[in-house]
Enzyme design. Structure first.
Site, PDB file in Angstrom:
ATOM      1  CB  CYS A 130     -34.545 -38.119  28.967  1.00  0.00           C
ATOM      2  SG  CYS A 130     -33.102 -37.050  29.243  1.00  0.00           S
ATOM      3  CG  HIS A 137     -26.686 -31.799  37.143  1.00  0.00           C
ATOM      4  ND1 HIS A 137     -27.451 -30.680  36.904  1.00  0.00           N
ATOM      5  CD2 HIS A 137     -25.396 -31.399  37.004  1.00  0.00           C
ATOM      6  CE1 HIS A 137     -26.665 -29.658  36.627  1.00  0.00           C
ATOM      7  NE2 HIS A 137     -25.412 -30.068  36.677  1.00  0.00           N
ATOM      8  CG  HIS A 171     -26.346 -29.623  31.964  1.00  0.00           C
ATOM      9  ND1 HIS A 171     -25.222 -30.321  32.373  1.00  0.00           N
ATOM     10  CD2 HIS A 171     -27.388 -30.160  32.632  1.00  0.00           C
ATOM     11  CE1 HIS A 171     -25.576 -31.232  33.255  1.00  0.00           C
ATOM     12  NE2 HIS A 171     -26.885 -31.158  33.425  1.00  0.00           N
ATOM     13  CB  CYS A 187     -29.972 -32.350  25.522  1.00  0.00           C
ATOM     14  SG  CYS A 187     -31.633 -32.919  25.070  1.00  0.00           S
ATOM     15  CD  GLU A 211     -31.819 -26.292  29.698  1.00  0.00           C
ATOM     16  OE1 GLU A 211     -32.750 -25.803  29.022  1.00  0.00           O
ATOM     17  OE2 GLU A 211     -31.954 -27.312  30.402  1.00  0.00           O
ATOM     18  CB  THR A 254     -35.233 -28.325  28.363  1.00  0.00           C
ATOM     19  OG1 THR A 254     -34.096 -28.774  29.110  1.00  0.00           O
ATOM     20  CG2 THR A 254     -34.765 -27.583  27.117  1.00  0.00           C
TER      21      THR A 254
END
Length: 323
Positions: free
Chosen positions: A21, A50, A84, A106, A136, A175
């Site tokens: 992504c 990851h 994260h 992100c 995260e 997310t």
């Protein structure tokens, strides 16, 4: 000489979108750009994303992965925070030590952090839907003073939650969760607390949503699903769960082709293939090549969305690259 037996036919439905992504691309490019500008070593707090293949590749280029900043020497080299996100204490410590810190969080995770801060400033108690211990979640909960955010992982957690004030609540989410499971959790929260305030725009990121939707389309019509991804990747684990809940007889999460248990695929004639958001396409190709050695493949792509999202690199890397 005896002729070799013909390979059995295998129809492969390749999910799209799959793999990297925009947030993952940005994080990996941040490390590579920092190495190009500053040379090795570049320190990275926690796995940048990851995926063992990605981490090992960056390590070979000169990245050093650490779990905490006390492992980073005061040598002037950059230290990068992973995609994260991190608790506020981490950049605060980096500032105190005058470390050259670069934040590769992100932007969609940062959005959740900002939402939580706004709710806190407005005096709301915050519920976070997520998985305990995931980086995260640790980063999001670490944006605010202890006790400001309550983590709920299951519908039962929602039922047990006792807020200080039922009229002053908000929720945010990790997310990378299952879209369907999270919807159920949100409905449960709203059922108990009708006045609870949610995000203006869904917290579950576009990439998670799109990858799960592609799996939902493919899962009911295949005999098995292979998800390429790491066991500690939340979004990859969710893809496996979505496949199983959407009617696929069995789904497996593999990091590399070597992880495939071929006995489980003996009677498979239609196979779904996807990849988590931190898994590079080269590993999908490796898995397809492994199947092609054993089967005559017919590959068809099933697309759920077109992605054109792009996130610019952290400003210091952009500025230095332009000079």
């Amino acid at each position: 000489m005896a002729e070799s037996p013909e390979k059995p036919l295998l129809q492969v439905l390749l999910c799209s979108p799959r793999g990297f992504c925009a947030g993952v691309v940005r994080a990996i490019e941040s490390v590579e750009r920092a190495l190009a500008i500053h040379g090795a070593p570049v320190y990275v707090r926690h796995e940048i994303v990851h995926n063992r293949y990605v981490v090992d590749s960056l390590r070979q280029k000169g990245a050093i992965f650490v779990e905490e900043l006390d492992e980073v020497p005061d040598d002037g080299q950059p230290v990068i925070f992973s995609a994260h996100g991190v608790p506020r204490t981490v950049p605060a410590e980096a500032g105190r030590r005058n470390l050259f810190a670069l934040d590769a969080t992100c932007p969609l995770v940062t959005k959740v952090h900002r939402e939580a801060e706004i709710h806190y400033r407005r005096g709301r108690e915050i519920v976070l839907i997520g998985h305990s211990g995931h980086p995260e979640v640790v980063g999001t909960m670490g944006q605010l003073p202890a006790g400001s955010i309550t983590l709920v992982e299951t519908p039962e957690d929602v039922d047990r939650f006792v807020p200080r004030d039922v009229h002053n609540l908000a929720y945010v989410t990790q997310t990378t969760l299952s879209v369907q499971d999270t919807l159920g959790m949100v409905e449960r929260l709203k059922g108990r607390f009708p006045e609870i305030v949610g995000p203006h725009k869904e917290d579950i990121c576009y990439a998670t949503t799109n990858r799960q939707e592609a799996v939902r389309r493919v899962a009911p019509v295949v005999d098995a699903m292979v998800v390429v991804g790491a066991p500690n990747s939340s979004n990859s684990q969710r893809l496996k769960e979505v496949a199983e809940k959407s009617g696929c007889p069995f789904a497996v999460l593999v990091q590399r082709a070597a992880d495939i248990d071929w006995a489980r695929f003996e009677n498979v004639t239609r196979l779904g293939v996807t990849a988590g958001a931190s898994a590079p396409e080269v590993l999908v190709e490796e898995v397809l090549d492994a199947f092609a050695r054993r089967y005559a493949l017919s590959v068809e792509t099933v697309s759920a969305a077109t992605e054109d999202m792009f996130f610019p690199l952290p400003r210091p890397l952009r500025d230095q690259a332009a000079e």
